[in-house]
Design a protein around this motif. Structure first.
Motif, short mmCIF file in Angstrom:
data_model
loop_
_atom_site.label_atom_id
_atom_site.label_comp_id
_atom_site.label_asym_id
_atom_site.label_seq_id
_atom_site.Cartn_x
_atom_site.Cartn_y
_atom_site.Cartn_z
N LYS A 93 0.83 -1.18 0.00
CA LYS A 93 0.00 0.00 0.00
C LYS A 93 0.88 1.25 0.00
O LYS A 93 0.65 2.17 -0.78
CB LYS A 93 -0.93 -0.04 1.21
CG LYS A 93 -1.88 1.10 1.27
CD LYS A 93 -2.83 0.94 2.44
CE LYS A 93 -3.77 2.12 2.46
NZ LYS A 93 -4.74 2.01 3.52
N LEU A 94 1.83 1.32 0.86
CA LEU A 94 2.71 2.49 0.95
C LEU A 94 3.57 2.64 -0.31
O LEU A 94 3.85 3.76 -0.74
CB LEU A 94 3.61 2.37 2.18
CG LEU A 94 4.56 3.54 2.43
CD1 LEU A 94 3.79 4.84 2.64
CD2 LEU A 94 5.43 3.26 3.62
N GLN A 95 3.92 1.52 -0.93
CA GLN A 95 4.73 1.58 -2.14
C GLN A 95 4.01 2.32 -3.25
O GLN A 95 4.62 3.10 -3.99
CB GLN A 95 5.12 0.18 -2.62
CG GLN A 95 5.95 -0.61 -1.65
CD GLN A 95 5.10 -1.40 -0.66
OE1 GLN A 95 3.90 -1.19 -0.53
NE2 GLN A 95 5.74 -2.31 0.05
N GLY A 96 2.73 2.08 -3.40
CA GLY A 96 1.95 2.74 -4.43
C GLY A 96 1.87 4.24 -4.21
O GLY A 96 1.95 5.03 -5.16
N VAL A 97 1.71 4.64 -2.97
CA VAL A 97 1.65 6.06 -2.64
C VAL A 97 2.99 6.73 -2.96
O VAL A 97 3.04 7.80 -3.57
CB VAL A 97 1.27 6.27 -1.16
CG1 VAL A 97 1.38 7.74 -0.77
CG2 VAL A 97 -0.14 5.77 -0.90
N LEU A 98 4.07 6.10 -2.54
CA LEU A 98 5.39 6.67 -2.80
C LEU A 98 5.69 6.74 -4.30
O LEU A 98 6.26 7.72 -4.79
CB LEU A 98 6.47 5.86 -2.09
CG LEU A 98 6.48 5.98 -0.58
CD1 LEU A 98 7.54 5.05 0.02
CD2 LEU A 98 6.73 7.40 -0.14
N LEU A 99 5.30 5.71 -5.03
CA LEU A 99 5.49 5.72 -6.48
C LEU A 99 4.68 6.84 -7.12
O LEU A 99 5.18 7.57 -7.99
CB LEU A 99 5.08 4.37 -7.08
CG LEU A 99 5.18 4.28 -8.61
CD1 LEU A 99 6.62 4.44 -9.06
CD2 LEU A 99 4.60 2.99 -9.10
N GLY A 100 3.46 7.02 -6.70
CA GLY A 100 2.62 8.08 -7.24
C GLY A 100 3.18 9.47 -6.96
O GLY A 100 3.19 10.34 -7.83
N LEU A 101 3.65 9.68 -5.73
CA LEU A 101 4.22 10.98 -5.38
C LEU A 101 5.49 11.28 -6.15
O LEU A 101 5.69 12.38 -6.65
CB LEU A 101 4.49 11.04 -3.87
CG LEU A 101 3.25 11.11 -2.98
CD1 LEU A 101 3.64 11.00 -1.51
CD2 LEU A 101 2.49 12.40 -3.23
N SER A 102 6.38 10.30 -6.24
CA SER A 102 7.64 10.53 -6.95
C SER A 102 7.41 10.70 -8.45
O SER A 102 8.06 11.53 -9.10
CB SER A 102 8.63 9.40 -6.68
OG SER A 102 8.12 8.17 -7.16
N ASN A 103 6.47 9.96 -9.01
CA ASN A 103 6.15 10.09 -10.42
C ASN A 103 5.55 11.47 -10.72
O ASN A 103 5.88 12.11 -11.71
CB ASN A 103 5.20 8.98 -10.86
CG ASN A 103 5.12 8.86 -12.36
OD1 ASN A 103 5.97 9.34 -13.09
ND2 ASN A 103 4.07 8.21 -12.83
#
Length: 63
Positions: A1-11
């Motif tokens: 779950k946290l990985q998706g959020v971090l990926l979205g923010l960095s992207n």
């Protein structure tokens, strides 16, 4: 779950940097020259380096 959020923010940050960087380069070139573009880039690199060195630590934040 946290990985998706971090990926979205960095992207999002990467895409916004590309959009604003391209627009800013066009604006600077209308008013000045490539020297001005590179001066702005160098200034941003220096500011980023100073911020990194002031706020970076060796401590683990996320577990």
């Amino acid at each position: 779950k946290l990985q998706g959020v971090l990926l979205g923010l960095s992207n999002t940050a990467g895409v916004l940097a590309g959009v604003f960087g391209t627009a800013a380069t066009g604006y600077i070139l209308q008013k000045g020259s490539w020297d001005s573009v590179f001066q702005v880039a160098v200034l941003l690199y220096i500011v980023g380096t100073v911020v990194w060195n002031v706020f970076s630590t060796g401590e683990r934040i996320l577990e």
